[in-house]
Design an enzyme around this catalytic site. Structure first.
Site, PDB file in Angstrom:
ATOM      1  N   LEU A 166      25.477  -0.101  17.960  1.00 53.09           N
ATOM      2  CA  LEU A 166      26.847  -0.070  18.463  1.00 53.09           C
ATOM      3  C   LEU A 166      27.348   1.355  18.651  1.00 53.09           C
ATOM      4  O   LEU A 166      28.137   1.632  19.568  1.00 53.09           O
ATOM      5  CB  LEU A 166      27.763  -0.845  17.518  1.00 53.09           C
ATOM      6  N   LYS A 167      26.894   2.272  17.822  1.00 53.15           N
ATOM      7  CA  LYS A 167      27.293   3.673  17.986  1.00 53.15           C
ATOM      8  C   LYS A 167      26.811   4.233  19.316  1.00 53.15           C
ATOM      9  O   LYS A 167      27.584   4.883  20.045  1.00 53.15           O
ATOM     10  CB  LYS A 167      26.741   4.502  16.830  1.00 53.15           C
TER      11      LYS A 167
END
EC number: 1.1.1.291
Length: 320
Positions: A166-167
């Site tokens: 997700l980063k």
């Protein structure tokens, strides 16, 4: 609880500062002795290296510039991992690599969390940044007090590695917004629009984004200083490409952005500030895309607030 922090650069220096500011017992290490000295002056304690840090501390946090750097540090720490020890990886890194290193920590009896941050260095400085955390729920509950000290909004993303995915997704989106903002502002300048008015039109409309509200301001100021460089953008969108390739997704936009940043790095150097991706357009058009009244750097003017766990829409709070 004794906390160790390895990597005191743009982000790590600010996250570790939040721990010190809130009275945590902190041990620090970095290859740059000046960065260590600054933290010692603020009350931190020094160690000889990663091995001693893991031996002394209950939790060791790493915030490093590359997966290779994290691997090198972990190889030194692994012999000192014991039951009860926790490794928290706050670097922007590869999902597969954090899973590999985390498995080594878990096999030695410790626990592992990937917990990168998102929201800009100015928010990391005030403890108001967002943090993703990938790990089992029991480990998340153990580290949540530390995460809510360093950040305001904390999201448990699932298993180890999920936070890293997700980063890089969010960094991909931020890069796409940066590139689009550069094109939009240059087009406005070429069309004879007042750039102060153009900035506000975008800000109050459906064209707005976090990147516009931050990076467009330092672009228009001319400093282009967002404390982030082109080599780091190239690393992040490269990691996103790796995730997509492993998942079999035929991306179209990201390969174009990789090529754009390759070209910009060849022209200006890998340590050039990332908002200067607009220089390619300024050179092509002969324009200077700047306007008066914008800040030279971003400062978080929101007061530091206690952090809290964010619960995804439609989900119920998990019980540890």
């Amino acid at each position: 609880m004794k906390i160790g922090f390895i990597g005191l650069g743009n982000v790590g220096g600010k996250l570790s500062g939040s721990l010190l500011r809130n009275g945590k017992e902190l041990y620090v290490h970095d290859l740059n002795v000046d960065l260590v000295a600054d933290k010692l002056a603020d009350g931190a304690k020094a160690v000889s290296g990663p091995a001693e840090m893991m031996r002394l501390c209950d939790v060791v946090i790493t915030c490093l510039p590359s997966p290779a750097a994290s691997d090198a540090v972990m190889q030194e720490m692994l012999p000192e991992v014991r039951p009860g020890k926790i490794w928290m990886e706050m670097s922007t890194t590869d999902e597969a690599e954090v899973k590999r290193l985390g498995a080594l920590v878990i096999a030695a009896g410790g626990a592992a969390v990937d917990c990168p941050v998102s929201g800009g260095c100015h928010r990391a400085d005030t403890g108001n940044i967002a943090i993703f955390a990938g790990c089992d729920r029991a480990t998340f509950e153990r580290v949540l007090p530390l995460l809510t000290t360093m950040g305001r909004r904390v999201l448990h993303t699932g298993d180890l590695g999920s936070a890293s995915v997700l980063k890089v997704v969010t960094n991909y989106l931020a890069t796409a917004h940066l590139v689009a903002s550069a094109e939009a502002l240059t087009t406005c300048a070429a069309a004879g629009m007042d750039l102060n008015t153009a900035y506000e039109a975008i800000r109050i409309s459906s064209g707005n984004s976090f990147s516009h509200e931050t990076e467009s301001q330092v672009i228009l100021n001319g400093s282009r200083d967002i404390s982030f460089t082109m080599d780091l953008v190239k690393k992040d969108i490269g990691l996103f490409q790796d995730v997509a390739d492993r998942a079999g997704v035929p991306l179209e936009l990201n390969p174009l952005m990789i090529a754009m940043f390759d070209d910009a790095i060849a022209r200006y150097g890998e340590r050039e500030l990332s908002p200067n991706i607009i220089k390619r357009l300024e050179e092509a058009t002969g324009l200077c895309v700047q306007a008066p009244g914008f800040p030279s750097e971003m400062v978080d003017d929101e007061p530091e607030e206690p952090g809290y766990e964010v619960i995804p829409k439609g989900a119920q709070r998990a019980v540890g």
